[in-house]
Design an enzyme around this catalytic site. Sequence first.
Site, PDB file in Angstrom:
ATOM      1  N   HIS A 282       1.664  11.490   3.256  1.00 15.61           N
ATOM      2  CA  HIS A 282       1.874  10.093   2.865  1.00 15.61           C
ATOM      3  C   HIS A 282       0.881   9.688   1.774  1.00 15.61           C
ATOM      4  CE1 HIS A 282       3.125   5.886   3.488  1.00 15.61           C
ATOM      5  NE2 HIS A 282       1.860   5.616   3.185  1.00 15.61           N
ATOM      6  N   GLU A 283      -0.385   9.954   2.030  1.00 19.27           N
ATOM      7  CA  GLU A 283      -1.409   9.567   1.058  1.00 19.27           C
ATOM      8  C   GLU A 283      -1.320  10.410  -0.215  1.00 19.27           C
ATOM      9  OE1 GLU A 283      -2.833   6.885   1.532  1.00 19.27           O
ATOM     10  OE2 GLU A 283      -2.367   6.670   3.662  1.00 19.27           O
TER      11      GLU A 283
ATOM     12  N   HIS B   1       0.941   8.654  -2.717  1.00 26.94           N
ATOM     13  CA  HIS B   1       0.247   7.601  -3.469  1.00 26.94           C
ATOM     14  C   HIS B   1      -0.697   8.209  -4.509  1.00 26.94           C
ATOM     15  CE1 HIS B   1       1.837   4.578  -0.856  1.00 26.94           C
ATOM     16  NE2 HIS B   1       1.118   4.916   0.197  1.00 26.94           N
TER      17      HIS B   1
END
Length: 383
Positions: free
Chosen positions: A25-26, A29
């Site tokens: 997920h990170e 980003h």
Amino acid sequence: MENAAETLVKVFYAVVAFGILIFFHELGHFLMAKLMGVKVLTFALGFATKLLKVKVGETEYAVCAVPLGGYVKMLGEDYEDEIPPEDLPRAFSSQSVWRRFLIVFAGPAFNLLLAVGVVSSLHLGEVPFIPPRVQEVLEGSPAAEAGLKQGDEILEVDGRPIKRFQDLREKIIESDGADLQLSVLREGSRLKLVVTPRLKMELSPYGDEIRLWQIGIVPVGEIRFERFGPLEALAQGFQWTWEKSWFTVKTLGRLLTGRESIKNIGSPLLIGAEAAKQAEHGLASYFSFIAFVSVILAVMNLLPIPVLDGSHLLFFLVEAVTGRPMSKKFLGAAQYVGIAILVCIMAWALYRDLDRFYWKAKQAEKPAISEEAPQAPAQDTRP
């Protein structure tokens, strides 16, 4: 009673599962921010105290004490940040609304890509499956009422071809009791049948009531194999991810409308316990579970609840339409509301999980009931 080594193994599998989910997920980003030229200050797995940290270039990479989340800190992410003039072009707040949108959206997108990658990998090569052929039709079941018979092979459900019994099972579960149009092969002829799944309530290993839609058939014990090349496996990954995403959306809809009990909500404790349980069945089950949770996280993160990615995306869309960003006062208030909502949800989920584990522990304490027939009392031989 499990020993310390078994407990450590379960904790290990749970932590690894969370680590994979958070990392991807990170990473979404992070990579999108880098691609857009935004200065990334921190890439962290976990929250609270930094246990390990190393700075490479302009970014600090850290592993924190609480492995229940993560964050990517970008320059100018908080609108009150003081930004040196020379770094202003690389600040998150200086980017166009669509560039900010893509950076935020990349997190949930990478969770979906993780699911696609895992499922695609599991489909490479020869994959065993049980065909949707009927071994037994339970008496009085919806299948019996619909006219299904032993030896029937179900080819289509609602016009969509199926090859595996698992596909049929998922269609039944997702039907929510609606009629299913079946195309059946019987002795060389194709028949059209309509079956209405019946709801059955069962208890999970944690004492939760589970709604199960069933039609009352037992599959054959035959194992078949299907070979998937890279493109076919990738197609399976995308199809599976789409179906699980839509299933998650429908489940959220049932929760919001009261058709699904909020008692079934679970916290990271339940996810970790289930990850460890799936690992006992093999790595395929373990990574399949991670893929499913990754889809759930992606969908949940897209909800328009302040603090979650979905709220930022909504605010960016409003900004794109109106031509001006949301006011700092509104964003600050929304932040507090979002935190309050998430704290309430997490508190309830944690309470439910503690209740689940207590229930399971109490069940384990119950003495096993012998299946042997009770012995007749000894005959009284007294005179």
